[in-house]
Design a protein around this motif. Structure first.
Motif, mmCIF file in Angstrom:
data_model
loop_
_atom_site.group_PDB
_atom_site.id
_atom_site.type_symbol
_atom_site.label_atom_id
_atom_site.label_comp_id
_atom_site.label_asym_id
_atom_site.label_seq_id
_atom_site.Cartn_x
_atom_site.Cartn_y
_atom_site.Cartn_z
ATOM 1 N N LYS A 185 0.625 -1.300 0.013
ATOM 2 C CA LYS A 185 0.061 -0.088 -0.001
ATOM 3 C C LYS A 185 0.601 1.169 0.014
ATOM 4 O O LYS A 185 0.259 2.300 -0.635
ATOM 5 C CB LYS A 185 -0.923 0.092 1.647
ATOM 6 C CG LYS A 185 -2.017 -0.773 1.146
ATOM 7 C CD LYS A 185 -3.139 -0.427 0.041
ATOM 8 C CE LYS A 185 -3.996 -1.960 -0.204
ATOM 9 N NZ LYS A 185 -5.399 -1.658 -1.499
ATOM 10 N N THR A 211 -4.876 -7.284 -4.945
ATOM 11 C CA THR A 211 -4.178 -6.142 -5.314
ATOM 12 C C THR A 211 -3.183 -5.942 -5.756
ATOM 13 O O THR A 211 -3.035 -5.154 -6.345
ATOM 14 C CB THR A 211 -4.157 -5.589 -3.286
ATOM 15 O OG1 THR A 211 -4.792 -6.117 -3.015
ATOM 16 C CG2 THR A 211 -3.239 -4.683 -3.387
ATOM 17 N N ALA A 255 -4.618 1.052 5.508
ATOM 18 C CA ALA A 255 -3.667 1.486 5.397
ATOM 19 C C ALA A 255 -3.251 2.970 5.984
ATOM 20 O O ALA A 255 -3.557 3.705 6.370
ATOM 21 C CB ALA A 255 -3.767 1.793 3.687
ATOM 22 N N ALA A 284 0.742 6.074 2.788
ATOM 23 C CA ALA A 284 0.611 5.223 1.834
ATOM 24 C C ALA A 284 -0.995 6.455 0.629
ATOM 25 O O ALA A 284 -0.929 6.084 -0.276
ATOM 26 C CB ALA A 284 -0.579 3.780 1.948
ATOM 27 N N LEU A 289 -4.868 3.195 -3.206
ATOM 28 C CA LEU A 289 -5.807 2.216 -3.009
ATOM 29 C C LEU A 289 -5.463 1.395 -3.677
ATOM 30 O O LEU A 289 -6.889 1.538 -4.134
ATOM 31 C CB LEU A 289 -7.318 2.189 -1.567
ATOM 32 C CG LEU A 289 -7.351 2.863 -1.430
ATOM 33 C CD1 LEU A 289 -8.097 3.220 0.162
ATOM 34 C CD2 LEU A 289 -6.084 2.183 0.175
#
Length: 532
Positions: free
Chosen positions: A374, A397, A426, A430, A434
Motif C-alpha cells: 500500500k 491487490t 493503510a 500510503a 488504494l
C-alpha cells in the motif's frame, strides 16, 4: 609350615601348575589391559576429505554403541552392536573455503561420489589396521611389567593384544545394526536436538539411499532435457521480441542435483533471471551455506527470498554472490519487473534454531507485507514469499504471487483475501493509493520443490517430484526507464504483463515427466485463461 615344607610344595607338580596358571592369567589380563589402553589412547586417527576433518576412535565400553559427536551441538548415540566397545566419530573441523572450491570444480556428481567412496573405504581399512597394530603393541605391556626375559613371551603378548582387538572389531562390525539410529539418544542443548537426531539417522539411512537415487536421476535427466528442449522450441517461436521469461524455483533443501536441472531449464527457455522463493537449506547452518557456490556459477541474476529453513547466515552467504539479489521488504526492479519480497519470519534467526513460527507471527508478517504494498505508488508486478500464507492479504491487490513451502506445484487465481482475513487500514504514508490488481485477480504460482524436498524425498512413498515454473511476460513499452530503477507511478503506468506459466515436473518415480502450459489474457484482449 616349616621352610623346608614350603620349598617342597613349591617344587611339587601342583605348586608349579598353580604358579603357571596365576602367571598366565596375570599375563593375559595385562596384555588385554595394555591392548585396550593403547587402542583407546593412541588409536585416535584424523581423516580429511574435501574440507571435512573427522576423528575416529575406539573406546572400551559395555554399552556397545556408536557415537556421533557434533560440537557444539551435542552427541547422538545408539546401541548398534554387541561388542564391548564404543565406536566414536567426531567432526573436528569444516574448511568452508575448501568445500566451496570443491563445489566450484568441474567434477561431476558421480565422480565426487566415487571419490568419497574410495576415500571412505581406504580410511576404514587404514583405521581398522591401525587399531589391530596398536592392540598388538599394547599386548607388550604384559611381558614388560612382568620382567619377562624370553622373546617368545613378547611375541605371545603381541599376539594376544592383536587377537583381542581384531576379535572385538570383527564382532562389532558383524553385529552392526544401522537401524538402531532410527531411535537414537541425544545429549546436548535442547534447541539443537531435532537437527542432531535427524543428522544421525540420515548418516546411516537416507544418505546411502539418496546417493543411489541421484544416480538414477542423473541417468534419466537427459530424457527430461530432451522433452524440455522440444517444448521450449515449440513455445518460443510464437513469442515476439517483446516477451521474456523468468524461471521460478523453490525449496532446494540442500539437493545439489537440483542445480544441473535448474541450469538446463534456464538455458533451454533462455530466461532473463531466476526467482527462488526460499528453503535453500535445511537448518540454515554455515556448513549448508556452501551451496551458495552453485548459485554463483549460474550465468543469470538470482532473486532470492528466504524461507523458514533458511537463516541470517544463509542470507549473508548469498549477499556475497555477485549475481544474487536479496529480497528484504524493499522493492527491487529486475528486467523491468518490480518485485517485492518479504522473508519468512523464521528466517530472522541466526542459525540452528526453531524453523516454525506461530499463526499470529505469520499474520503479522502478512500484514506488514500488505502495508508495504500500500505504501508503493503502484502495486508491484511480483510479490515473492516462501509460505503462501504470507501473501493472503494482498490477494486481489497485486497481479502475481510466487511462493513455495508446500512442496506441491500449482496455479491459483484469487480476487480477494480468503474469508475471515481482513485487510488492515493503510498507513497514512500510503495516501490515496488504494489500488487493486490490474486484472482484478491475483495469480498465485507455487513452484513446489525444485530439490525434491532434499532427504525428505524418502519420507513419502513414491518420492517427491522435482518441479519448477517458467513464466513468460510481455514487456512494457517503457521498460528501459524501469530498468534504471524508476518504480511505476501514476505518471509511469506501463507494466509488463504475464502471458503464460509453464509448469515442469519430474515425477517422484524418476521416470514420468510432465510439462503443462497455462496462458493468460493480456490487456485489451478477451479475459480469462487457458491451459495447453
Amino acid at each position: 609350615m616349616t621352610g623346608p615344607e614350603f620349598a617342597q610344595r613349591r617344587k611339587s607338580p601342583l605348586g608349579r601348575l598353580s604358579r603357571h596358571a596365576c602367571y598366565a592369567l596375570l599375563f593375559v589380563a595385562l596384555a588385554l589391559t595394555g591392548s585396550a589402553l593403547c587402542v583407546s589412547m593412541l588409536g585416535r586417527t584424523l581423516y580429511r576429505w574435501k574440507g571435512l576433518e573427522i576423528e575416529l576412535r575406539v573406546v572400551p565400553s559395555l554399552a556397545g554403541e556408536t557415537r556421533l559427536e557434533l560440537p557444539p551441538l551435542g552427541v547422538v548415540s545408539a546401541r548398534t552392536h554387541r561388542a564391548p566397545i564404543t565406536l566414536a566419530g567426531r567432526l573436528e573441523q569444516i574448511e568452508v573455503e575448501e568445500l566451496q572450491s570443491v563445489l566450484n570444480a568441474p567434477m561431476r556428481a558421480e565422480q565426487l561420489e566415487a571419490d568419497f567412496q574410495r576415500t571412505a573405504d581406504r580410511a576404514l581399512r587404514d583405521f581398522l589396521a591401525r587399531q589391530v597394530i596398536f592392540g598388538a603393541f599394547g599386548g607388550l605391556l604384559a611381558p614388560l611389567l612382568l620382567g619377562a626375559r624370553r622373546g617368545r613371551l613378547y611375541v605371545t603378548g603381541a599376539l594376544a593384544g592383536l587377537m583381542a582387538s581384531a576379535s572385538l572389531l570383527a564382532m562389532a562390525f558383524s553385529t552392526f545394526d544401522r537401524n538402531a539410529f532410527h531411535n537414537p539418544t541425544y545429549t546436548g542443548a535442547l534447541r539443537y536436538a531435532s537437527w542432531a537426531i535427524k543428522f544421525g539417522r540420515d548418516v546411516f539411512d537416507k544418505f546411502e539411499a539418496l546417493s543411489g537415487q541421484l544416480r538414477i536421476i542423473a541417468s534419466n535427466l537427459h530424457t527430461l532435457y530432451g522433452r524440455i528442449d522440444t517444448v521450449a522450441s515449440t513455445l518460443m517461436p510464437d513469442e515476439g521480441a517483446d516477451t521474456f521469461r523468468v524461471l521460478h524455483i523453490s525449496d532446494i533443501h540442500n539437493n545439489l542435483a537440483a542445480y544441473p536441472f535448474v541450469r538446463e531449464v534456464a538455458d533451454r527457455f533462455q530466461v532473463a533471471f531466476i526467482v527462488d522463493t526460499g528453503d535453500l537449506t535445511d537448518f540454515g547452518s554455515p556448513f549448508e551455506a556452501a551451496i551458495v557456490q552453485e548459485i554463483a556459477r549460474l550465468p543469470y541474476p538470482y532473486v532470492f527470498v528466504a524461507g523458514n529453513h533458511d537463516s541470517r547466515e544463509v542470507e549473508r552467504a548469498l549477499a556475497r554472490a555477485p549475481n544474487v539479489i536479496l529480497l528484504d521488504g524493499t522493492p527491487k526492479v529486475v528486467e523491468g519487473l518490480t518485485i517485492l519480497g518479504m522473508p519468512d519470519p523464521a528466517a530472522s534467526r541466526q542459525g540452528l534454531e526453531g524453523i516454525n513460527v506461530s499463526p499470529e507471527e505469520m499474520q503479522e508478517n502478512a500484514g506488514r507485507l500488505w502495508q508495504k504494498v500500500k505504501e508503493m505508488p503502484e502495486p508491484p508486478d511480483i510479490v515473492a514469499v516462501h509460505d503462501p500464507r504470507q501473501s493472503v492479504r494482498v490477494w486481489g491487490t497485486v497481479p502475481l504471487v510466487l511462493c513455495g513451502h508446500l512442496h506441491r506445484e500449482g496455479i491459483e487465481e484469487h480476487e480477494a483475501p480468503p474469508p475471515g482475513i481482513s485487510q488492515p487500514a493503510a498507513p497514512p504514508a500510503a495516501g490515496p493509493s488504494l489500488h487493486n490488481a490490474p486484472s482484478g485477480k491475483t495469480i498465485v504460482c507455487n513452484a513446489g520443490t525444485t530439490g525434491a524436498a532434499g532427504t525428505r524425498y524418502f519420507d513419502r512413498k513414491g518420492g517427491v517430484p522435482f518441479t519448477c515454473a517458467v513464466l513468460t511476460f510481455q514487456r512494457a513499452h517503457d521498460t528501459e526507464k524501469k530498468a534504471e530503477g524508476v518504480l511505476p507511478s501514476a505518471s509511469h503506468p506501463a507494466r509488463a504483463h504475464l502471458r503464460a506459466i509453464t509448469l515442469i515436473s519430474l515425477d517422484g518415480t524418476l521416470h514420468q515427466y510432465s510439462v503443462a502450459r497455462h496462458t493468460f489474457a493480456v490487456p485489451d484482449a478477451s479475459r480469462g485463461s487457458a491451459t495447453d
